[in-house]
Write a protein that holds these residues in place. Structure first.
Motif, PDB file in Angstrom:
ATOM      1  N   SER A  65     -11.132 -16.792  55.874  1.00  0.00           N
ATOM      2  CA  SER A  65     -12.021 -15.849  56.568  1.00  0.00           C
ATOM      3  C   SER A  65     -11.206 -14.731  57.226  1.00  0.00           C
ATOM      4  O   SER A  65     -11.605 -14.175  58.235  1.00  0.00           O
ATOM      5  CB  SER A  65     -12.834 -16.599  57.627  1.00  0.00           C
ATOM      6  OG  SER A  65     -11.941 -17.288  58.500  1.00  0.00           O
ATOM      7  N   ASN A 115      -8.448 -11.182  56.606  1.00  0.00           N
ATOM      8  CA  ASN A 115      -8.611  -9.797  56.124  1.00  0.00           C
ATOM      9  C   ASN A 115      -9.027  -9.727  54.657  1.00  0.00           C
ATOM     10  O   ASN A 115     -10.014  -9.071  54.306  1.00  0.00           O
ATOM     11  CB  ASN A 115      -7.290  -9.040  56.313  1.00  0.00           C
ATOM     12  CG  ASN A 115      -6.979  -8.839  57.770  1.00  0.00           C
ATOM     13  OD1 ASN A 115      -7.754  -8.224  58.497  1.00  0.00           O
ATOM     14  ND2 ASN A 115      -5.857  -9.381  58.218  1.00  0.00           N
ATOM     15  N   VAL A 116      -8.267 -10.411  53.794  1.00  0.00           N
ATOM     16  CA  VAL A 116      -8.547 -10.317  52.355  1.00  0.00           C
ATOM     17  C   VAL A 116      -9.895 -10.970  52.042  1.00  0.00           C
ATOM     18  O   VAL A 116     -10.694 -10.433  51.259  1.00  0.00           O
ATOM     19  CB  VAL A 116      -7.399 -10.966  51.534  1.00  0.00           C
ATOM     20  CG1 VAL A 116      -7.737 -10.984  50.058  1.00  0.00           C
ATOM     21  CG2 VAL A 116      -6.090 -10.208  51.772  1.00  0.00           C
ATOM     22  N   ARG A 155     -11.878 -22.725  58.426  1.00  0.00           N
ATOM     23  CA  ARG A 155     -11.806 -23.685  59.542  1.00  0.00           C
ATOM     24  C   ARG A 155     -12.426 -23.127  60.808  1.00  0.00           C
ATOM     25  O   ARG A 155     -12.634 -23.864  61.765  1.00  0.00           O
ATOM     26  CB  ARG A 155     -10.345 -24.080  59.792  1.00  0.00           C
ATOM     27  CG  ARG A 155      -9.467 -22.949  60.280  1.00  0.00           C
ATOM     28  CD  ARG A 155      -8.076 -23.432  60.634  1.00  0.00           C
ATOM     29  NE  ARG A 155      -7.194 -22.297  60.898  1.00  0.00           N
ATOM     30  CZ  ARG A 155      -5.916 -22.405  61.191  1.00  0.00           C
ATOM     31  NH1 ARG A 155      -5.360 -23.600  61.255  1.00  0.00           N
ATOM     32  NH2 ARG A 155      -5.188 -21.337  61.421  1.00  0.00           N
ATOM     33  N   ASP A 170       0.195 -17.398  53.275  1.00  0.00           N
ATOM     34  CA  ASP A 170       1.190 -17.895  52.308  1.00  0.00           C
ATOM     35  C   ASP A 170       1.637 -19.320  52.674  1.00  0.00           C
ATOM     36  O   ASP A 170       1.843 -20.162  51.802  1.00  0.00           O
ATOM     37  CB  ASP A 170       2.435 -16.997  52.311  1.00  0.00           C
ATOM     38  CG  ASP A 170       2.147 -15.613  51.739  1.00  0.00           C
ATOM     39  OD1 ASP A 170       0.962 -15.256  51.600  1.00  0.00           O
ATOM     40  OD2 ASP A 170       3.117 -14.897  51.442  1.00  0.00           O
ATOM     41  N   THR A 174      -4.344 -14.980  46.487  1.00  0.00           N
ATOM     42  CA  THR A 174      -4.244 -13.516  46.601  1.00  0.00           C
ATOM     43  C   THR A 174      -2.877 -13.074  47.130  1.00  0.00           C
ATOM     44  O   THR A 174      -2.724 -11.958  47.621  1.00  0.00           O
ATOM     45  CB  THR A 174      -5.348 -12.981  47.554  1.00  0.00           C
ATOM     46  OG1 THR A 174      -5.131 -13.561  48.859  1.00  0.00           O
ATOM     47  CG2 THR A 174      -6.743 -13.333  47.083  1.00  0.00           C
ATOM     48  N   PRO A 176      -4.139  -8.114  45.693  1.00  0.00           N
ATOM     49  CA  PRO A 176      -4.460  -6.716  46.007  1.00  0.00           C
ATOM     50  C   PRO A 176      -3.206  -5.964  46.483  1.00  0.00           C
ATOM     51  O   PRO A 176      -2.610  -6.351  47.488  1.00  0.00           O
ATOM     52  CB  PRO A 176      -5.482  -6.826  47.145  1.00  0.00           C
ATOM     53  CG  PRO A 176      -5.479  -8.245  47.597  1.00  0.00           C
ATOM     54  CD  PRO A 176      -4.516  -9.038  46.762  1.00  0.00           C
ATOM     55  N   GLN A 194      -2.535  -3.492  48.267  1.00  0.00           N
ATOM     56  CA  GLN A 194      -3.102  -2.570  49.256  1.00  0.00           C
ATOM     57  C   GLN A 194      -3.044  -3.266  50.606  1.00  0.00           C
ATOM     58  O   GLN A 194      -2.990  -4.504  50.677  1.00  0.00           O
ATOM     59  CB  GLN A 194      -4.560  -2.224  48.872  1.00  0.00           C
ATOM     60  CG  GLN A 194      -5.305  -1.298  49.787  1.00  0.00           C
ATOM     61  CD  GLN A 194      -4.614   0.025  50.005  1.00  0.00           C
ATOM     62  OE1 GLN A 194      -3.702   0.108  50.827  1.00  0.00           O
ATOM     63  NE2 GLN A 194      -5.021   1.077  49.308  1.00  0.00           N
ATOM     64  N   LEU A 210      -5.072  -4.414  53.613  1.00  0.00           N
ATOM     65  CA  LEU A 210      -6.501  -4.656  53.865  1.00  0.00           C
ATOM     66  C   LEU A 210      -6.711  -5.146  55.295  1.00  0.00           C
ATOM     67  O   LEU A 210      -5.997  -6.042  55.760  1.00  0.00           O
ATOM     68  CB  LEU A 210      -7.041  -5.688  52.866  1.00  0.00           C
ATOM     69  CG  LEU A 210      -6.855  -5.323  51.392  1.00  0.00           C
ATOM     70  CD1 LEU A 210      -7.338  -6.438  50.482  1.00  0.00           C
ATOM     71  CD2 LEU A 210      -7.575  -4.027  51.053  1.00  0.00           C
TER      72      LEU A 210
END
Ligand SMILES: NC(=O)c1ccc[n+]([C@@H]2O[C@H](COP(=O)([O-])OP(=O)(O)OC[C@H]3O[C@@H](n4cnc5c(N)ncnc54)[C@H](OP(=O)(O)O)[C@@H]3O)[C@@H](O)[C@H]2O)c1
Length: 260
Positions: free
Chosen positions: A8, A10-11, A32, A67, A87, A108, A110, A112
């Motif tokens: 939940s 940024n990405v 969570r 990560d 991601t 992505p 970018q 985000l």
């Protein structure tokens, strides 16, 4: 496709916004901390689940997780069908192979931020555990981005390094410059046209063709004055010295021709 987002942050939130614009069905978000979704407009009917809950069946699970947590995900979730992707730029896709036999990546390229309503242009680097998975992942990615490129772990990790070395480092340099401007009572916004031009012209020329400034001119008087003025800004001074040294070393043969 039926899609479940895991995470939940940024990405995850940006992907929710992008998928809401397609005909795919967002079935659930697994996270969570459901409070982190407050303030986000979620599609009607979207379920919010914790990691221990029964997972909603889906065709594609997008694990937009830190990560560090990705290698642990297998201990927190049981999936039975579909494809799972992560991601991350520098985490191997193989980290997912014990969760589902069909796995991949949608990275992505970018920066985000979930707070921003505006979704920027987002190049996506995609990968899959076999050609059929890759086809499905690429098909989906093309519906949320106009720029989709296939890249395995090694190439994706190199793009990640290039992204960190450019965008992250430029941003840190700007933190120091903005601090300098504030303390010296300068309006940092005055720099925006120059900064925009520096980036925009890269669409037409390479950075090596347009390097300017006292270092490339070997203008030691200006460099000394600048370094003297930076004595109360040790971090910016350190970077100024490093950049100056590297630029004059790389462009030594050109310094005589440069006048700007
Ligand atoms: N943001 C970007 O610009 C960007 C761009 C390209 C790629 N990526 C990659 O995409 C991935 C997600 O990035 P992000 O920016 O969305 O990160 P983020 O905003 O920090 O979100 C990370 C998510 O992972 C969850 N998480 C972390 N540890 C957990 C744990 N132990 N148990 C359960 N959930 C846990 C967080 O939950 P809580 O909120 O509860 O902590 C959060 O939902 C990363 O691999 C990142 O490198 C990010």
């Amino acid at each position: 496709m039926d899609i479940v987002i895991i995470g939940s942050g940024n990405v995850a939130i940006v992907f929710i916004r992008l998928i809401s614009r397609t005909n795919h069905r967002l079935r659930a978000v697994v996270c969570r901390n459901p409070d982190s979704l407050s303030g986000v407009t979620l599609p009607t009917g979207l379920l919010v689940r914790d990691f221990g809950d029964d997972i909603v069946p889906a065709d594609l699970y997008i694990a937009a997780l830190s990560d560090q947590f990705l290698p642990e995900l297998k201990d927190h979730i049981r999936l039975h069908q579909g494809i799972i992707v992560h991601t991350a730029g520098s985490v191997s896709k193989e980290v997912l192979k014990t969760i589902l036999p069909r796995y991949g990546v949608i990275y992505p390229l970018q920066s985000l931020r979930k707070e921003l309503d505006f979704v920027p242009e987002i190049p996506l680097l995609v990968d899959g555990s076999d050609p059929l998975v890759l086809d499905t992942v690429r098909f989906f990615a093309r519906e949320i981005s106009e720029q989709v490129t296939i890249a395995g772990d090694e190439i994706r990790s190199r793009y990640h390094l290039a992204a960190v070395s450019s965008a992250n480092f430029i941003n840190y340099l700007l933190i120091l410059v903005y601090d300098y401007c504030e303390k010296e009572k300068l309006d940092a916004d005055m720099l925006l046209p120059l900064l925009k031009e520096t980036i925009n012209r890269l669409e037409h020329v390479s950075p090596a063709e347009v390097q300017t400034g006292p270092a490339i001119r070997n203008d030691s008087d200006t460099i000394s004055r600048h370094l003297d003025s930076l004595k109360h800004y040790p971090r910016l001074k350190k970077l100024y010295e490093h950049f100056t040294e590297l630029i004059s070393e790389q462009f030594r043969h050109k310094s005589k021709d440069k006048t700007d």
